[in-house]
Design a protein around this motif. Structure first.
Motif, PDB file in Angstrom:
ATOM      1  N   GLY A  52       0.787  -1.233   0.000  1.00  0.00           N
ATOM      2  CA  GLY A  52       0.000   0.000   0.000  1.00  0.00           C
ATOM      3  C   GLY A  52       0.814   1.275   0.000  1.00  0.00           C
ATOM      4  N   ALA A  53       2.169   1.155   0.075  1.00  0.00           N
ATOM      5  CA  ALA A  53       2.973   2.381   0.094  1.00  0.00           C
ATOM      6  C   ALA A  53       2.871   3.118  -1.246  1.00  0.00           C
ATOM      7  CB  ALA A  53       4.435   2.043   0.394  1.00  0.00           C
ATOM      8  N   VAL A  54       2.971   2.364  -2.338  1.00  0.00           N
ATOM      9  CA  VAL A  54       2.917   2.999  -3.661  1.00  0.00           C
ATOM     10  C   VAL A  54       1.549   3.640  -3.854  1.00  0.00           C
ATOM     11  CG1 VAL A  54       2.965   2.538  -6.151  1.00  0.00           C
ATOM     12  CG2 VAL A  54       4.652   1.441  -4.661  1.00  0.00           C
ATOM     13  N   ALA A  55       0.504   2.905  -3.471  1.00  0.00           N
ATOM     14  CA  ALA A  55      -0.853   3.438  -3.623  1.00  0.00           C
ATOM     15  C   ALA A  55      -1.020   4.701  -2.767  1.00  0.00           C
ATOM     16  CB  ALA A  55      -1.869   2.379  -3.225  1.00  0.00           C
ATOM     17  N   ASP A  68      10.574   7.238 -15.259  1.00  0.00           N
ATOM     18  CA  ASP A  68      10.509   5.813 -15.616  1.00  0.00           C
ATOM     19  C   ASP A  68       9.899   4.994 -14.475  1.00  0.00           C
ATOM     20  OD1 ASP A  68      12.559   4.661 -13.860  1.00  0.00           O
ATOM     21  OD2 ASP A  68      13.951   5.875 -15.025  1.00  0.00           O
ATOM     22  N   ALA A  69       9.553   3.729 -14.804  1.00  0.00           N
ATOM     23  CA  ALA A  69       8.784   2.901 -13.870  1.00  0.00           C
ATOM     24  C   ALA A  69       9.517   2.692 -12.543  1.00  0.00           C
ATOM     25  CB  ALA A  69       8.477   1.561 -14.519  1.00  0.00           C
ATOM     26  N   VAL A  70      10.838   2.479 -12.615  1.00  0.00           N
ATOM     27  CA  VAL A  70      11.601   2.201 -11.386  1.00  0.00           C
ATOM     28  C   VAL A  70      11.591   3.426 -10.473  1.00  0.00           C
ATOM     29  CG1 VAL A  70      13.896   1.667 -10.475  1.00  0.00           C
ATOM     30  CG2 VAL A  70      13.045   0.459 -12.498  1.00  0.00           C
ATOM     31  N   ARG A  71      11.898   4.590 -11.071  1.00  0.00           N
ATOM     32  CA  ARG A  71      11.920   5.817 -10.250  1.00  0.00           C
ATOM     33  C   ARG A  71      10.547   6.163  -9.700  1.00  0.00           C
ATOM     34  NH1 ARG A  71      16.443   9.979 -12.169  1.00  0.00           N
ATOM     35  NH2 ARG A  71      17.966   8.424 -12.748  1.00  0.00           N
ATOM     36  N   SER A  72       9.518   5.921 -10.516  1.00  0.00           N
ATOM     37  CA  SER A  72       8.150   6.219 -10.060  1.00  0.00           C
ATOM     38  C   SER A  72       7.848   5.418  -8.806  1.00  0.00           C
ATOM     39  CB  SER A  72       7.103   5.822 -11.100  1.00  0.00           C
ATOM     40  OG  SER A  72       7.370   6.427 -12.301  1.00  0.00           O
ATOM     41  N   ARG A  73       8.180   4.107  -8.874  1.00  0.00           N
ATOM     42  CA  ARG A  73       7.886   3.241  -7.743  1.00  0.00           C
ATOM     43  C   ARG A  73       8.671   3.684  -6.509  1.00  0.00           C
ATOM     44  NH1 ARG A  73      10.605  -1.326  -7.014  1.00  0.00           N
ATOM     45  NH2 ARG A  73       9.944  -2.452  -5.174  1.00  0.00           N
ATOM     46  N   GLN A  74       9.949   4.039  -6.728  1.00  0.00           N
ATOM     47  CA  GLN A  74      10.778   4.486  -5.600  1.00  0.00           C
ATOM     48  C   GLN A  74      10.183   5.739  -4.958  1.00  0.00           C
ATOM     49  OE1 GLN A  74      14.448   4.675  -7.959  1.00  0.00           O
ATOM     50  NE2 GLN A  74      15.425   3.469  -6.362  1.00  0.00           N
ATOM     51  N   LEU A  75       9.839   6.683  -5.818  1.00  0.00           N
ATOM     52  CA  LEU A  75       9.326   7.963  -5.333  1.00  0.00           C
ATOM     53  C   LEU A  75       7.998   7.779  -4.593  1.00  0.00           C
ATOM     54  CD1 LEU A  75       9.685  11.041  -5.402  1.00  0.00           C
ATOM     55  CD2 LEU A  75       8.542  11.074  -7.603  1.00  0.00           C
ATOM     56  N   LEU A  76       7.070   7.058  -5.234  1.00  0.00           N
ATOM     57  CA  LEU A  76       5.743   6.876  -4.626  1.00  0.00           C
ATOM     58  C   LEU A  76       5.840   6.109  -3.308  1.00  0.00           C
ATOM     59  CD1 LEU A  76       3.649   6.006  -7.822  1.00  0.00           C
ATOM     60  CD2 LEU A  76       3.646   8.150  -6.545  1.00  0.00           C
ATOM     61  N   GLN A  81       5.044   5.399   2.084  1.00  0.00           N
ATOM     62  CA  GLN A  81       5.296   4.563   3.262  1.00  0.00           C
ATOM     63  C   GLN A  81       5.109   5.365   4.555  1.00  0.00           C
ATOM     64  OE1 GLN A  81       5.726   1.310   3.469  1.00  0.00           O
ATOM     65  NE2 GLN A  81       6.309   1.194   5.617  1.00  0.00           N
ATOM     66  N   VAL A  82       5.487   6.633   4.505  1.00  0.00           N
ATOM     67  CA  VAL A  82       5.341   7.491   5.699  1.00  0.00           C
ATOM     68  C   VAL A  82       3.864   7.592   6.060  1.00  0.00           C
ATOM     69  CG1 VAL A  82       5.786   9.789   6.637  1.00  0.00           C
ATOM     70  CG2 VAL A  82       7.345   8.829   4.935  1.00  0.00           C
ATOM     71  N   LYS A  83       3.052   7.861   5.019  1.00  0.00           N
ATOM     72  CA  LYS A  83       1.608   8.008   5.231  1.00  0.00           C
ATOM     73  C   LYS A  83       0.995   6.684   5.725  1.00  0.00           C
ATOM     74  CE  LYS A  83      -2.487   9.877   4.473  1.00  0.00           C
ATOM     75  NZ  LYS A  83      -2.933  10.897   5.383  1.00  0.00           N
ATOM     76  N   LEU A  84       1.427   5.602   5.077  1.00  0.00           N
ATOM     77  CA  LEU A  84       0.880   4.277   5.416  1.00  0.00           C
ATOM     78  C   LEU A  84       1.126   3.958   6.896  1.00  0.00           C
ATOM     79  CD1 LEU A  84      -0.391   1.678   4.046  1.00  0.00           C
ATOM     80  CD2 LEU A  84       1.945   0.830   3.870  1.00  0.00           C
TER      81      LEU A  84
END
Ligand SMILES: Nc1ncnc2c1ncn2[C@@H]1O[C@H](COP(=O)(O)OP(=O)(O)O)[C@@H](O)[C@H]1O
Ligand SMILES: N[C@@H](CCC(=O)OP(=O)(O)O)C(=O)O
Length: 363
Positions: A52-55, A68-76, A81-84
């Protein structure tokens, strides 16, 4: 009579925690936390593996164009994760409970010492009545370093902590005999350790925000059940699902556990990435090793060849004559000695039975 579980790993999929519009589903989180508290009140130890961190990140930050997909996932994930975790912490605080964030990578399962350090930390948290909330460290886990998904991670944790059960919460009631959206598809209620072929029903389709899909869930669940841990795949969107699973009145797929395996075997089951060399065995050794119910060690007389270098205590992969993987084991002595003893009778086992994990589908 509730199921006699004492230590439970609960995996919560992204889709359970996310609304259709992609925003975190706070009501659902609150309900699930309430259920976890209920289990704690019953005296159970609960470890949560939460996606749920990415979401969550998607609801907080807009990605720059062409990321790109890798950076997007890292950033999100880094933002989300903080919010989760803060949401879990706030919800649990209302019940006077503390949670702890545990972020891990595949690397952390490679080395036995790392593995034991992590295990000790979990045990300490549980002793202090803290609820560990585990997720993959998406910031540094990229490409080949990644777990297949959090179902794999939850399986590793269940094996590591010798849990009595793993409950995988997703957005369907369990494994169906076809596409779960079709009325003719039926739920498979129970899968025995020796059952085969149930995964042929599974389509590549996965939930909107999920990563691995039902196929990984299924393979992981079967593997974990083979280690003696009960696994339930159930719908996290159903009200009161966790207590219902324990009370045996939930709709779900249950992977019946086989008789228990030792802690070392449980660790070995997931140690593929730590393999140092390959040991090829002959047909006789293959047959002896795969005879159900027999505790057989791997003797040099059954070894055909060795590929690679290893020392005493290293993990080796065992294959048959055709190169088919049979399992993993911890070597009792190094490759040099093993080469000298190749094919010889009356020699010490190269891999002792207690340090041998054979693939579940071997027998
Ligand atoms: N035979 C099947 N039975 C149940 N679910 C299936 C089957 N085949 C494919 N699926 C899909 O698997 C999805 C759940 O896996 P996944 O997307 O990884 O969820 P999660 O986010 O909970 O990890 C379901 O939403 C369903 O669409
Ligand atoms: N670590 C990712 C979860 C990846 C994952 O495995 O998702 P899922 O298939 O929904 O369990 C996150 O927190 O978004």
């Amino acid at each position: 009579m509730p199921l006699p579980y004492r230590r439970l790993v609960v995996k919560i999929g992204s889709n359970v925690l996310t609304q259709d519009n992609g925003l975190p589903d706070l009501d659902r989180m609150e309900q699930l936390v309430g259920q976890i508290v209920q289990l704690k009140t019953l005296g159970l130890e609960v470890i949560v593996v939460s996606s749920g961190a990415v979401a969550a990140g998607r609801s907080l930050i807009t990605l720059p164009a062409q990321t790109d997909a890798v950076r997007s996932r890292q950033l999100l994930a880094a933002v989300g994760q903080v919010k989760l975790l803060s949401t879990y912490a706030e919800l649990l605080a209302k019940h006077n409970l503390l949670c702890a964030q545990v972020l891990v990578t595949k690397e952390d399962f490679r080395d036995r010492q790392h593995y034991l350090n992590m295990k000790n930390c979990f045990q300490e948290l549980l002793q202090q009545q803290v609820i560990p909330i585990v997720n993959e460290n998406d910031v540094i886990s990229v490409t080949e370093l990644m777990f297949t998904d959090n179902d794999e991670l939850a399986s590793l944790i269940a094996a590591q902590l010798d849990a009595d059960a793993l409950i995988i919460l997703t957005n369907v009631d369990g494994i169906f005999t076809g596409d779960p959206r079709l009325p003719e598809s039926e739920l498979i209620r129970e899968i025995a350790p020796s059952d085969k072929g149930f995964d042929t029903f599974i389509t590549a389709q996965r939930s909107q925000f999920g990563r691995g899909g039902m196929l990984t869930k299924c393979h992981m669940a079967h593997k974990v059940a083979k280690l003696g841990i009960s696994v339930h795949i159930a719908n996290g969107k159903t009200a009161g699902i966790l207590p219902a699973v324990l009370a045996e009145n939930a709709v779900n797929t249950w992977f019946r556990p086989s008789k228990t395996a030792s802690g070392k075997k449980k660790w070995l089951a997931h140690a593929q990435s730590a393999v140092k060399a390959t040991v090829q065995v002959n047909a006789g050794a293959r047959e002896a090793l795969s005879t159900p119910g027999k505790a057989v060690s791997l003797l040099p007389v059954g070894v055909l060849g060795i590929k690679g270098e290893f020392q005493k205590g290293d993990i080796v992969q065992i294959t048959d004559e055709a190169g088919q993987p049979l399992g993993l084991g911890i070597a009792e002595y190094g490759a040099e000695k093993a080469q000298e003893r190749l094919g010889q009778q009356h020699q010490r086992p190269l891999v002792h039975y207690d340090y041998l994990f054979l693939n579940p589908d071997l027998a």
